[in-house]
Write an enzyme that holds these catalytic residues in place. Structure first.
Site, PDB file in Angstrom:
ATOM      1  N   ASN A   9       0.856  -1.188   0.000  1.00 60.94           N
ATOM      2  CA  ASN A   9       0.000   0.000   0.000  1.00 60.94           C
ATOM      3  C   ASN A   9       0.895   1.242   0.000  1.00 60.94           C
ATOM      4  O   ASN A   9       1.511   1.561   1.018  1.00 60.94           O
ATOM      5  CB  ASN A   9      -0.890  -0.045   1.257  1.00 60.94           C
ATOM      6  CG  ASN A   9      -1.747   1.195   1.406  1.00 60.94           C
ATOM      7  OD1 ASN A   9      -1.837   2.010   0.491  1.00 60.94           O
ATOM      8  ND2 ASN A   9      -2.386   1.326   2.563  1.00 60.94           N
ATOM      9  N   LYS A  11       0.051   4.284  -0.260  1.00 65.83           N
ATOM     10  CA  LYS A  11      -0.597   5.441   0.396  1.00 65.83           C
ATOM     11  C   LYS A  11      -0.420   6.713  -0.458  1.00 65.83           C
ATOM     12  O   LYS A  11      -0.435   6.639  -1.675  1.00 65.83           O
ATOM     13  CB  LYS A  11      -0.075   5.612   1.819  1.00 65.83           C
ATOM     14  CG  LYS A  11      -0.194   4.295   2.609  1.00 65.83           C
ATOM     15  CD  LYS A  11      -0.030   4.450   4.080  1.00 65.83           C
ATOM     16  CE  LYS A  11      -0.086   3.063   4.732  1.00 65.83           C
ATOM     17  NZ  LYS A  11      -0.123   3.097   6.167  1.00 65.83           N
ATOM     18  N   HIS A  93      -9.780   0.630   5.056  1.00 66.92           N
ATOM     19  CA  HIS A  93      -8.457   0.839   5.670  1.00 66.92           C
ATOM     20  C   HIS A  93      -8.612   1.748   6.891  1.00 66.92           C
ATOM     21  O   HIS A  93      -9.387   2.704   6.866  1.00 66.92           O
ATOM     22  CB  HIS A  93      -7.497   1.466   4.648  1.00 66.92           C
ATOM     23  CG  HIS A  93      -6.087   1.462   5.142  1.00 66.92           C
ATOM     24  ND1 HIS A  93      -5.630   2.381   6.050  1.00 66.92           N
ATOM     25  CD2 HIS A  93      -5.056   0.621   4.889  1.00 66.92           C
ATOM     26  CE1 HIS A  93      -4.355   2.118   6.331  1.00 66.92           C
ATOM     27  NE2 HIS A  93      -3.983   1.051   5.634  1.00 66.92           N
ATOM     28  N   GLU A  95      -6.893   4.081   8.051  1.00 60.43           N
ATOM     29  CA  GLU A  95      -6.647   5.518   7.846  1.00 60.43           C
ATOM     30  C   GLU A  95      -7.876   6.194   7.236  1.00 60.43           C
ATOM     31  O   GLU A  95      -8.145   7.357   7.513  1.00 60.43           O
ATOM     32  CB  GLU A  95      -5.392   5.716   6.983  1.00 60.43           C
ATOM     33  CG  GLU A  95      -4.142   5.419   7.808  1.00 60.43           C
ATOM     34  CD  GLU A  95      -2.918   5.022   6.998  1.00 60.43           C
ATOM     35  OE1 GLU A  95      -2.947   5.101   5.760  1.00 60.43           O
ATOM     36  OE2 GLU A  95      -1.925   4.605   7.634  1.00 60.43           O
ATOM     37  N   GLU A 165      -5.550  -5.555  10.422  1.00 57.45           N
ATOM     38  CA  GLU A 165      -4.586  -4.474  10.632  1.00 57.45           C
ATOM     39  C   GLU A 165      -4.934  -3.748  11.923  1.00 57.45           C
ATOM     40  O   GLU A 165      -5.765  -2.825  11.918  1.00 57.45           O
ATOM     41  CB  GLU A 165      -4.647  -3.483   9.466  1.00 57.45           C
ATOM     42  CG  GLU A 165      -4.253  -4.084   8.133  1.00 57.45           C
ATOM     43  CD  GLU A 165      -3.644  -3.027   7.216  1.00 57.45           C
ATOM     44  OE1 GLU A 165      -2.502  -3.222   6.794  1.00 57.45           O
ATOM     45  OE2 GLU A 165      -4.289  -2.010   6.970  1.00 57.45           O
ATOM     46  N   GLY A 171       1.450   2.021  10.596  1.00 54.72           N
ATOM     47  CA  GLY A 171       2.266   3.230  10.433  1.00 54.72           C
ATOM     48  C   GLY A 171       2.929   3.699  11.719  1.00 54.72           C
ATOM     49  O   GLY A 171       3.443   4.823  11.768  1.00 54.72           O
ATOM     50  N   SER A 206       3.004  -2.266  10.259  1.00 56.19           N
ATOM     51  CA  SER A 206       4.444  -2.158  10.510  1.00 56.19           C
ATOM     52  C   SER A 206       5.230  -3.436  10.225  1.00 56.19           C
ATOM     53  O   SER A 206       6.187  -3.762  10.937  1.00 56.19           O
ATOM     54  CB  SER A 206       4.694  -1.662  11.945  1.00 56.19           C
ATOM     55  OG  SER A 206       4.124  -0.378  12.124  1.00 56.19           O
TER      56      SER A 206
HETATM   57  P1  PGA Z   1       2.446   0.131   7.615  1.00 58.43           P
HETATM   58  O1  PGA Z   1       1.043   0.247   6.858  1.00 58.43           O
HETATM   59  O2  PGA Z   1       3.106  -1.134   7.101  1.00 58.43           O
HETATM   60  O3  PGA Z   1       3.196   1.346   7.242  1.00 58.43           O
HETATM   61  O4  PGA Z   1       2.129   0.042   9.069  1.00 58.43           O
HETATM   62  C1  PGA Z   1       0.230  -0.872   6.665  1.00 58.43           C
HETATM   63  C2  PGA Z   1      -1.015  -0.499   5.926  1.00 58.43           C
HETATM   64  O5  PGA Z   1      -1.420   0.660   5.996  1.00 58.43           O
HETATM   65  O6  PGA Z   1      -1.638  -1.308   5.242  1.00 58.43           O
END
Ligand code: PGA
Length: 247
Positions: A9, A11, A93, A95, A165, A171, A206
């Site tokens: 991803n 982003k 997601h 976010e 997640e 993140g 992460s």
């Molecule tokens: P990250 O993001 O690996 O940076 O924690 C994972 C995701 O948003 O799917």
């Protein structure tokens, strides 16, 4: 069980040219790979699709509208995404749930819109830190998935992919332990299995080259959804290699 899957991803990072460059670097890796999908920002998708047409790496979008077409300024439909070469789309997601106030009912509509457009949704679910501290994680995950099942039915959910997640791990640099992740994955698999159905289950939050091997040894983790570590081809491919070694 399907072949292991690694999803990246990207982003809101990069430009059309840096995205095409990253896609080119991924396409050049010749090592044996798990199935792979990348999720560039919308405007980078056509360039990435073009570069990756010489590889087996699929391309998806990070979001879609729950409407199919019409006067919805600023929205992108599933059909538009399929038309430019997307095969998958992320829905729910954390976010988007946090920054764009996407609640579970909207996520369920987006999931349905994705499938109606011929896209495979990756349904992201996960608990907040407070919910985990209150030991509510399994209840939260169950409710998030049930909201989608109520709209599209269990069989349709099982044709998609679910990514666990934990919000506190996305993140943040803080990963769920392999045991924490396995507990939730095992729970989801058991819940779906009660109906005799199964689906592919990814862990995300992460993941990096150091923690990947331990996560992928877990029996119910079928692959990963990677954010930060997917922005450099060598890190992403290192994770891909570790999936191959463990699965
Ligand atoms: P990250 O993001 O690996 O940076 O924690 C994972 C995701 O948003 O799917």
């Amino acid at each position: 069980m399907a072949k292991p899957l690694l999803a990246g991803n990207w982003k809101m990072h990069g430009t059309a040219s840096s995205a095409a460059k990253l896609a080119g670097e991924l396409a050049d890796y010749s090592a044996e790979k798990p199935d792979m999908i990348v999720f560039p920002p919308y405007i980078c998708i056509p360039g990435v699709v073009s570069v990756l047409s010489r590889s087996n790496i699929a391309v998806g979008a990070q979001n879609l509208s729950h409407f199919s077409e019409g006067a919805y300024t600023g929205e992108i439909s599933g059909q538009m995404l399929a038309d430019i070469g997307c095969s998958h789309v992320l829905v729910g997601h954390s976010e988007r749930r946090t920054h764009n106030a996407e609640h579970s009912e909207l996520v369920a509509k987006k999931f349905a819109a994705a499938q109606q457009s011929g896209l495979v949704p990756i349904l992201c679910v996960g608990e907040t830190l407070q919910q985990r501290q209150d030991k509510l994680q399994l209840q939260v995950i169950k409710t998030q998935i049930a909201t989608v099942i109520n709209v599209v039915g269990l069989a349709s959910v099982c044709k998609a992919i679910i990514a666990y997640e934990p919000v506190w791990a996305v993140g943040t640099g803080e990963t769920a332990t392999p045991q924490q992740a396995q507990q939730v994955h095992g729970f989801i698999r058991a819940e779906l299995g009660e109906q005799g159905l199964d689906t592919q289950l990814l862990y995300g939050g992460s993941i990096n080259a150091k923690n990947a091997a331990d996560l992928f040894t877990q029996p119910d983790i079928d692959g990963g959804l990677v954010g930060g570590a997917s922005l450099e081809a060598k890190h992403f491919m290192n994770i891909a290699q570790q999936i191959n070694e463990q699965k």
